[in-house]
Design an enzyme around this catalytic site. Sequence first.
Site, PDB file in Angstrom:
ATOM      1  N   HIS A 155       0.838  -1.199   0.000  1.00 28.71           N
ATOM      2  CA  HIS A 155       0.000   0.000   0.000  1.00 28.71           C
ATOM      3  C   HIS A 155       0.869   1.244   0.000  1.00 28.71           C
ATOM      4  O   HIS A 155       1.796   1.361   0.795  1.00 28.71           O
ATOM      5  CB  HIS A 155      -0.905   0.011   1.239  1.00 28.71           C
ATOM      6  CG  HIS A 155      -1.811   1.197   1.271  1.00 28.71           C
ATOM      7  ND1 HIS A 155      -3.014   1.222   0.620  1.00 28.71           N
ATOM      8  CD2 HIS A 155      -1.662   2.423   1.835  1.00 28.71           C
ATOM      9  CE1 HIS A 155      -3.584   2.399   0.795  1.00 28.71           C
ATOM     10  NE2 HIS A 155      -2.787   3.147   1.527  1.00 28.71           N
ATOM     11  N   ARG A 171     -13.939  13.913   7.477  1.00 34.63           N
ATOM     12  CA  ARG A 171     -12.616  14.485   7.779  1.00 34.63           C
ATOM     13  C   ARG A 171     -12.202  15.483   6.704  1.00 34.63           C
ATOM     14  O   ARG A 171     -11.611  16.519   6.983  1.00 34.63           O
ATOM     15  CB  ARG A 171     -11.565  13.368   7.875  1.00 34.63           C
ATOM     16  CG  ARG A 171     -11.678  12.550   9.156  1.00 34.63           C
ATOM     17  CD  ARG A 171     -10.875  11.265   9.033  1.00 34.63           C
ATOM     18  NE  ARG A 171      -9.479  11.494   8.772  1.00 34.63           N
ATOM     19  CZ  ARG A 171      -8.693  10.636   8.119  1.00 34.63           C
ATOM     20  NH1 ARG A 171      -9.160   9.491   7.677  1.00 34.63           N
ATOM     21  NH2 ARG A 171      -7.428  10.917   7.919  1.00 34.63           N
ATOM     22  N   ASP A 190     -15.139   3.856   7.042  1.00 34.77           N
ATOM     23  CA  ASP A 190     -14.086   4.754   6.551  1.00 34.77           C
ATOM     24  C   ASP A 190     -14.622   5.696   5.486  1.00 34.77           C
ATOM     25  O   ASP A 190     -14.202   6.850   5.415  1.00 34.77           O
ATOM     26  CB  ASP A 190     -12.912   3.951   5.992  1.00 34.77           C
ATOM     27  CG  ASP A 190     -11.780   4.868   5.545  1.00 34.77           C
ATOM     28  OD1 ASP A 190     -11.239   5.585   6.401  1.00 34.77           O
ATOM     29  OD2 ASP A 190     -11.467   4.904   4.343  1.00 34.77           O
ATOM     30  N   SER A 209      -7.523   4.504   9.200  1.00 39.66           N
ATOM     31  CA  SER A 209      -8.224   4.478   7.906  1.00 39.66           C
ATOM     32  C   SER A 209      -7.525   3.501   6.954  1.00 39.66           C
ATOM     33  O   SER A 209      -8.162   2.629   6.348  1.00 39.66           O
ATOM     34  CB  SER A 209      -8.229   5.908   7.331  1.00 39.66           C
ATOM     35  OG  SER A 209      -8.529   5.910   5.962  1.00 39.66           O
ATOM     36  N   LYS A 240      -8.619  -0.902   6.202  1.00 37.69           N
ATOM     37  CA  LYS A 240      -8.893  -1.394   4.848  1.00 37.69           C
ATOM     38  C   LYS A 240      -7.934  -2.513   4.468  1.00 37.69           C
ATOM     39  O   LYS A 240      -8.320  -3.500   3.848  1.00 37.69           O
ATOM     40  CB  LYS A 240      -8.817  -0.243   3.836  1.00 37.69           C
ATOM     41  CG  LYS A 240     -10.002   0.714   3.983  1.00 37.69           C
ATOM     42  CD  LYS A 240      -9.919   1.897   3.045  1.00 37.69           C
ATOM     43  CE  LYS A 240      -8.924   2.927   3.502  1.00 37.69           C
ATOM     44  NZ  LYS A 240      -8.983   4.225   2.902  1.00 37.69           N
TER      45      LYS A 240
HETATM   46  N1  URA Z   1      -5.392   7.230   2.630  1.00 42.05           N
HETATM   47  C1  URA Z   1      -6.431   6.654   3.279  1.00 42.05           C
HETATM   48  O1  URA Z   1      -6.947   5.631   2.853  1.00 42.05           O
HETATM   49  N2  URA Z   1      -6.867   7.247   4.407  1.00 42.05           N
HETATM   50  C2  URA Z   1      -6.327   8.360   4.931  1.00 42.05           C
HETATM   51  O2  URA Z   1      -6.764   8.823   5.951  1.00 42.05           O
HETATM   52  C3  URA Z   1      -5.252   8.954   4.235  1.00 42.05           C
HETATM   53  C4  URA Z   1      -4.787   8.364   3.080  1.00 42.05           C
END
Ligand code: URA
Length: 433
Positions: A82, A168, A161, A183, A187
């Site tokens: 990621h 946010r 999220d 966050s 995932k």
């Molecule tokens: N990428 C994400 O998936 N979440 C965040 O809060 C920041 C970057």
Amino acid sequence: MRMYDIIKKKRDGHELNKEEINFFVEGYSKGEIPDYQVSALLMAIFIRKMSKQETVYLTDAMMRSGEVIDLSKIDGIKVDKHSTGGVGDKTTIALAPLVASCNAPVAKMSGRGLGHTGGTLDKLEAIPGFSIEMEQEKFTNNVNKDKVAVCGQTASIVPADKKLYALRDVTATVDNISLIASSIMSKKLASGADAILLDVKTGSGAFMKDLEDSFALAKEMVDIGNGMERETIGIITDMDQPLGYAVGNSLEVIEAIDTLKGQGPKDFTELCLNLGAYMLILAKVSDNYEDARKMLEESISSGKALEKLKQFITAQGGNPEVVDNYDLFPGASHIVELKSPKRGYISKIEAEEVGISALILGAGRETKESEIDLGAGIILRRKVGDFVEEGETLAHMYLNDISKLESGQNRLLGAYTIEDTKPQERKLIYGIV
Ligand code: URA
């Protein structure tokens, strides 16, 4: 339990417990707690910060807000990679087939671009016919057969999220380490991989612009992953200028293909070899960095990685002939040169500004609903540290809608700083956590 009491507790600097965090995540996901109360809590979290324990509870509650994917039918140790997001970051497109060509299974769920950062799914869709929509069974079969599949994250993964991130975004509470870490990690954990490699970007094009914050974010995410029994490594890498030369969907896929042909930009090739080596180690295909890197280098020089890319494209409905014929990609009807206004060394190319310029030219979305122009983008012809004469080419802008040229061009020119003295070289890799 009352949301009011939870907000007040955090506002006064106290630590929330597991039940309180579960209460707000569940209640918000189900629509039982209004945006204004969650906004107040997010701001309290932003100002007072969260402890490591609170961040773990938050990640866990978010992960459980939706489906948790089971990848146990896929043979071997599945490693996910990621990136925290950047400009010109086409890493997955080269890295997924490269690592798969060395026999490590890559079962990856990717996202779309938003704002100045591009998304892997949009880039892959520049390949004619390529589909990122896939049933779980096909995804599993493809990875078992070809060792690689990339699909879009379904709406059922971490729905909390989606709501929290959108809130946010409009309440100035994005750039908090606990909120970003929970966050991203919720995932990743819900996507079912056994091990996780995090490419944490730092610099002007990254969420975390400051190196110390980038290390802290990496450490928080690595601790969460390891705490949840997924072996996790974080690598802090540069995103102060765009990665490689290409920014924009077709252009970035072409650069990724060139890289698997052994003709990629130096920084991007190095990043792929570095991240790839750690992925092979996490997948237990190799037990040391040098051997793992050699395997990847040999896979590129023998053409094995390129063959794997063709197999991956074919399996997802794409036309593998693009690998040998770049004219098959969506193109641009206008290619315009950006000339240097002065003589000197390029001391800075603000990645975020280049990303916004590419977006203006058509390569990105202004809003989630915007259509993107897959052929639009930018090829940088010079990078930081290079010397230019006045009038020499800094970059080429690719676009189909010529009305976008002036504003895209102004933004791109503003990304450059040209000075008399040669700048100090920035590192590509800052460290490993
Ligand atoms: N990428 C994400 O998936 N979440 C965040 O809060 C920041 C970057």
